[in-house]
Design an enzyme around this catalytic site. Structure first.
Site: not given
Ligand code: ARG
Length: 470
Positions: A38, A124, A169-170, A291, A297, A299, A304, A331, A336, A339
């Site tokens: 990750s 964790n 409105t509308h 354009s 144009k 734009n 948008e 956990y 993972q 993020k």
């Molecule tokens: N890269 C993991 C995450 O983002 C970190 C936690 C990993 N925990 C584990 N028990 N393998 O969640």
């Protein structure tokens, strides 16, 4: 797939630094490593991983696990690690995630004491803490960008306080309003998004560190001390909940989703009003694109994109909720994904908000076009209200004015171009002062109710809007 069963744990390969692996005869399959890795996503957590690790080192010191000199060695080592990463040090292939990367560099910087830092903690509680610190920082930045957008909108509103335009409105012309009133309508909606960002901040401001993997750390690290060093408002009350809780991400994504939705509505108003058909606003050169084919144009691409991005923010919220739904407590590696989703949504908003603010700041308003769109029909409600002031029931007044509207339409003239006799034929209570009543300015002047579009009411609203953004 590995073709043989020879033990080849990757923590024995040169340069590799795994945080686990002792219990396995062989190293993970490359396919597992690829999907598990990750670091490309979570690398940006590094300043927070270092910050929380420094706090944890002090906590272990307070618990008697580390000697003072070891605490110092680790804290100073972590500072040097931070400097190396800031200077461009890159992870290597075997760094599974940001925690592994920081830990590997710390071993280089601090030597033996580094091997004691992971006592009583788990990735964790570590990742939950790092992600919360990152989120708190991101929420503060988003709030500052949103505040700038609000300031720009309020400044534009102030400049248009006596400009009159149709409200719809509308998407049909409805009643005359001050252009400032319309602009401020977006200010209040976006202002509520600031409240939602603040609410997400409160959910995020809880310290999970000390929860360990699931059951709580076995070493008496003073969590209150960690909380104070890291700047959280509270500490988590339950270690099982703490390592699996991603509510703060859901709350952040919801706030961002509503912000995306509101930006899309503001963008749509502006795109519409900037079209040749409306012509109420003109987009600044710096925020218009041309354009490749049609030389004429102009734009409004940024707007948008803001309109389109509302869809992506909704998708991010749904993706997070779908990931968390039905997970067993504690956990799970599914988390993972949190993020990637969070960063994507925050990054998008970080791009959009300045572009929308710039688009709004460089708008030019065409007051004459706005005023010209306030046609006679928009005064129909005011005509009915005129009769009501003469004690006619609103029902009867509505009927009489409706007939006048039809007459004007059939004659191909504006309501205010009908002769007085036609008004009097429609209702005996109409008299010569009706011509004054048919002016759009008059319509506004009847609406000094708080929250209405009367000039004084809008001025008060403008003051309240300025006060509300702090
Ligand atoms: N890269 C993991 C995450 O983002 C970190 C936690 C990993 N925990 C584990 N028990 N393998 O969640």
């Amino acid at each position: 797939m590995r073709s043989d069963l020879t033990p080849d744990p990757s923590d024995l390969t040169p340069g590799s630094h795994k945080l686990w692996g002792g219990r396995f005869a062989g190293g993970p399959a490359p396919e597992l490593e690829a999907v598990n890795r990750s670091i490309t996503v979570d690398l940006r957590l590094w300043p927070f991983d270092i910050q929380l690790s420094k706090a944890w080192a002090s906590g272990l010191g307070a618990a008697g696990v580390l000697r003072p000199d070891e605490v110092t060695a680790i804290r100073e080592g972590l500072d040097r690690v931070g400097q190396r990463i800031a200077d461009g040090e890159q992870p290597i292939q075997s760094d599974e995630d940001v925690h592994t990367f920081v830990d590997r560099l710390l071993h280089q910087e601090a030597g033996e004491p580094a091997g004691r830092l992971h006592t009583g903690r788990s990735r964790n509680d570590q990742v939950a803490t790092g992600a919360r610190l990152w989120t708190l920082d991101a929420l503060a930045k988003l709030d500052a960008e949103l505040k700038t957008l609000l300031q720009v909108l309020i400044d534009q509103a102030e400049s248009q306080i006596d400009a009159i335009m149709p409200a719809y409105t509308h998407l049909q012309r409805a009643q005359p309003v001050s252009a400032a009133h319309w602009l401020l309508s977006h200010v209040w909606a976006l202002g509520r998004d600031r409240d939602r960002l603040a609410a997400a901040r409160r959910t995020a401001s809880v310290l999970p560190l000390g929860s360990g993997a699931i059951a709580g750390s076995a070493f008496a690290v003073p969590r209150e001390m960690l909380r104070a060093e890291l700047g959280f408002e509270r500490i988590s009350p339950n270690s099982i909940d703490a390592v699996g809780d991603r509510d703060f991400i859901a709350d952040t994504l919801y706030a961002i989703t509503m912000l995306g939705v509101h930006c899309s509505r503001l963008a749509e108003d502006l795109i519409l009003y900037g079209s040749s058909e409306f012509g109420f606003v003109r987009f600044g050169d710096a925020y218009s694109t041309g354009s490749s084919m049609m030389p004429q144009k102009r734009n409004p691409d940024a707007l948008e994109l803001a309109r389109g991005a509302g869809g992506r923010t909704i998708g991010d919220l749904v993706a997070l909720l779908a990931t968390v739904k039905g997970l067993p407590s504690g956990y799970n590696k599914d988390l993972q994904e949190d993020k990637r989703i969070l960063f994507q949504a925050v990054d998008l908003m970080g791009l959009l908000l300045p572009a929308v603010a710039g688009s709004v700041a460089t708008l030019r308003f065409d007051r004459a076009r706005m005023r010209a769109a306030v046609t006679g029909g928009l005064m129909a409600t005011d005509l009915a209200d005129y009769l009501v002031r003469k004690r006619v029931t609103f029902r009867d007044a509505h009927g009489s004015v409706g007939r006048l509207v039809r007459e004007a339409e059939e004659a191909g003239v504006e309501l205010w171009d009908l002769p007085l006799e036609r008004f009097q034929a429609a209702h005996a209570e109409f008299s010569a002062d009706i011509l004054e009543e048919l002016k759009p300015e008059k319509s506004l002047s009847h609406r000094e109710i708080p929250g209405g579009t009367g000039l004084e009411a809008v001025k008060a609203q403008l003051r309240a809007a300025r006060a509300s953004i702090g």
